[in-house]
Each structure stands twice: as structure tokens, then as C-alpha cells.
Design an enzyme around this catalytic site. Structure first.
Site, PDB file in Angstrom:
ATOM      1  N   LYS A  52      83.357  36.940  22.223  1.00  0.00           N
ATOM      2  CA  LYS A  52      84.174  37.324  23.383  1.00  0.00           C
ATOM      3  C   LYS A  52      83.293  37.436  24.619  1.00  0.00           C
ATOM      4  CE  LYS A  52      87.675  39.720  20.617  1.00  0.00           C
ATOM      5  NZ  LYS A  52      88.202  40.970  20.067  1.00  0.00           N
ATOM      6  N   GLN A  96      87.566  47.271  19.522  1.00  0.00           N
ATOM      7  CA  GLN A  96      87.560  46.306  18.431  1.00  0.00           C
ATOM      8  C   GLN A  96      87.972  47.007  17.131  1.00  0.00           C
ATOM      9  OE1 GLN A  96      87.063  43.019  18.825  1.00  0.00           O
ATOM     10  NE2 GLN A  96      87.353  42.601  16.654  1.00  0.00           N
ATOM     11  N   ASP A 119      94.513  44.240  25.036  1.00  0.00           N
ATOM     12  CA  ASP A 119      95.023  43.739  23.753  1.00  0.00           C
ATOM     13  C   ASP A 119      96.551  43.826  23.674  1.00  0.00           C
ATOM     14  OD1 ASP A 119      93.201  42.757  21.827  1.00  0.00           O
ATOM     15  OD2 ASP A 119      92.379  44.757  21.487  1.00  0.00           O
TER      16      ASP A 119
END
Ligand code: GUN
Length: 289
Positions: A52, A96, A119
Site C-alpha cells: 500500500k 490493518q 476503508d
């Protein structure tokens, strides 16, 4: 039979995004910024997070990886997120997953301001998605949608999603319903899964079970999206990555299928970066770049 080249599609989209980021910097003196919080040492998460940040740098988005000890308390994480929520420089915050069991992930996710929840996992963003007026669309579902839109018009199509996770299956079912697909959301208790899959236009596998979808589950008009990334040992005991679909047996029968790796994965990262960019604009009420 053809493969859907997610890597190539993501590369094109990233290149387009890079131009927009550059223009935003020139015209508005803004560089979008993403913070990725990584708790503990999960080898798969380490790889995802590194990828990422590499891609973020390539498109000109600032990214910071905040590494936290696995023993950190829930209270400490919530405090950190509260600081990031108030930091005007930060556009997107991502925790995460998975995080250690002693921390309630839903508490942590819901503590992220919905305007920075890159997200799209917190309850407000999932609620808005369910109501058909999304603020942020979760990255993997959005990546799957973009791949499907390259292949067919989803309106009226029969789609089955195998796997009802909060990260992929559930939000993807909401998203594809908004696109006027007829969606079956299957899971570990679903009966006659093979038969349910056989007559579908689209099969999306997101179970985490290596090579679960076999040749006799698909038909010759099927489009297959494989969200799985599973590490297994091959016959020579070498570690390899495989999806949730038995690619070798299915490929020759179906209309199109995403490979693993090089299918959904690069699209997820593209969508994360696109979401970061979009949030940077929305928070500042900038309409078009
Ligand atoms: N772990 C596996 N996939 C994801 C994802 O899309 N977002 C986050 N935050 N964690 C993940």
C-alpha cells in the site's frame, strides 16, 4: 475463456489518479495523506501494508505506517485515533486487520471519523452504503465492481458471493444490489452451494478456502472474481499463492476469471488510494479536479 488482468487495469487507473494528485497539489497546494496503523507482527499484513505504501508513493499520496506493539491497550489505540481524527493534515485512517484479540476491532473501527474512514468499514459508512448513498465504499468490494464493469452490465444479472465477511461479502452484496444485480450472499451454512453457483452470471469467491470453487460449479458464461489470497505448499513443498477458485480446472470452461495474484489485489490498493484522494477533496469541499 480469458483472464481479467487486474494488475493492468489498476496500473492504468493509478496513472490517471497520479495526474489528478499532481493537479491537486499544483492548484490547491494539497497532497492527500494516508495513515496506516499496523498492530503487532502479522507477516501477511506486513506485506499488504508495504505494498500500500509503495503504491501510494508512486501516485504521489503521502503515507505513514504507524507500527504499534501487539500488547498495546484498546484505550491507547483509541487515543491515537482521536489525535489522527483531529489532525487536519490527515485525510485517511486505516487500521490493518486483523488486530490482536484483546482489542475490540469494532470499537476501534467505529472510533475513526466517518470522514477519514478510508476503508469504509465503520457503522456509519456501512449504513450509508446500505441506504444507497455511500460516502466511502470499501476498497475490495469497489475493486471487484470496477473489474466486473469492464466485463458486463450488471443490471439484472445473477450474482453469487460466497463469503459474508464485513470486509468483502457483506458490503459487496450491498454495492452490487445498488448496481441492480440480483445478489445471493452465500456462506458456510448455505445448502447446495455448487448448484446455486452453476447457473449464475457472476461468481465471487471470498471464503479464504484454497481452490474451493471447482469446474463443476461454473458454466461457460460465468465470470469469476477470486478474492482469495491463500499461501499453500505445492507438490515440491514450495510456498505458492492460490485463490479460492481452482483456477487450473476452471479457466478453460468459464468466460472470464481473475488470476491470483494479479487480479483483485492490485484493484484493492488502487481503490484505497482513490478513496484517500476522494476523502481529501470531500473534507475540503473541493468538487472537481
Ligand atoms: N485486512 C485484509 N483486508 C483488509 C482491508 O481491506 N482493510 C484492512 N484495514 N485490513 C484488511
Amino acid at each position: 475463456m480469458k483472464t481479467i488482468n487486474g494488475k493492468l487495469i489498476a496500473t492504468k487507473l493509478n496513472s490517471n489518479l497520479k495526474s489528478k494528485v499532481s493537479y491537486l497539489k499544483k492548484k490547491h497546494k494539497i497532497q492527500p495523506k494516508l495513515v496506516v496503523i499496523l498492530v503487532g507482527k502479522n507477516p501477511a499484513s506486513e506485506v499488504y501494508v508495504r505494498n500500500k505504501s509503495i503504491k501510494a508513493a508512486e501516485v504521489g499520496i503521502k503515507s505513514v505506517i504507524k507500527r504499534l506493539d501487539a500488547k498495546i491497550t484498546e484505550e491507547e489505540i483509541l487515543k491515537l485515533i482521536s489525535i489522527y481524527n483531529q489532525d487536519n493534515e490527515i485525510d485517511g485512517i486505516l487500521v490493518q486487520l486483523p488486530i490482536p484479540m484483546h482489542i475490540r476491532s469494532e470499537k476501534v473501527i467505529d472510533s475513526i471519523s466517518f470522514e477519514k474512514d478510508v476503508d469504509g468499514f465503520n457503522s456509519k459508512n456501512i449504513g450509508l452504503l446500505a441506504l444507497g448513498r455511500p460516502h466511502v465504499i470499501p476498497c475490495t468490494p469497489l475493486g471487484c465492481l470496477k473489474l466486473l464493469q469492464e466485463e458486463l452490465n450488471l443490471s439484472g444479472k445473477d450474482v453469487i458471493i460466497i463469503g459474508r465477511s464485513n470486509i468483502v461479502g457483506k458490503p459487496l452484496s450491498l454495492l452490487l444490489t445498488s448496481e441492480n444485480a440480483t445478489v445471493t450472499l452465500a456462506h458456510s451454512k448455505t445448502k447446495n452451494l455448487k448448484n446455486l453457483c452453476r447457473n449464475k452470471d457472476v461468481i465471487i469467491a471470498a471464503t479464504g478456502i484454497p481452490k474451493m470453487v471447482k469446474k463443476d460449479w461454473v458454466n461457460n458464461k460465468s465470470i469469476i472474481i477470486d478474492v482469495g489470497i491463500n499461501q499453500i505448499l505445492d507438490n515440491n513443498k514450495n510456498k505458492i499463492l492460490v485463490g479460492d477458485v481452482d483456477f487450473a480446472s476452471v479457466f478453460s470452461k468459464v468466460k472470464a476469471i481473475t488470476p491470483v495474484p494479479g487480479g483483485v489485489g492490485p484493484m484493492t490498493i488502487h481503490c484505497l488510494l482513490q478513496n484517500t484522494f476522494d476523502l481529501a477533496l470531500k473534507r475540503r469541499n473541493i468538487k472537481e479536479v
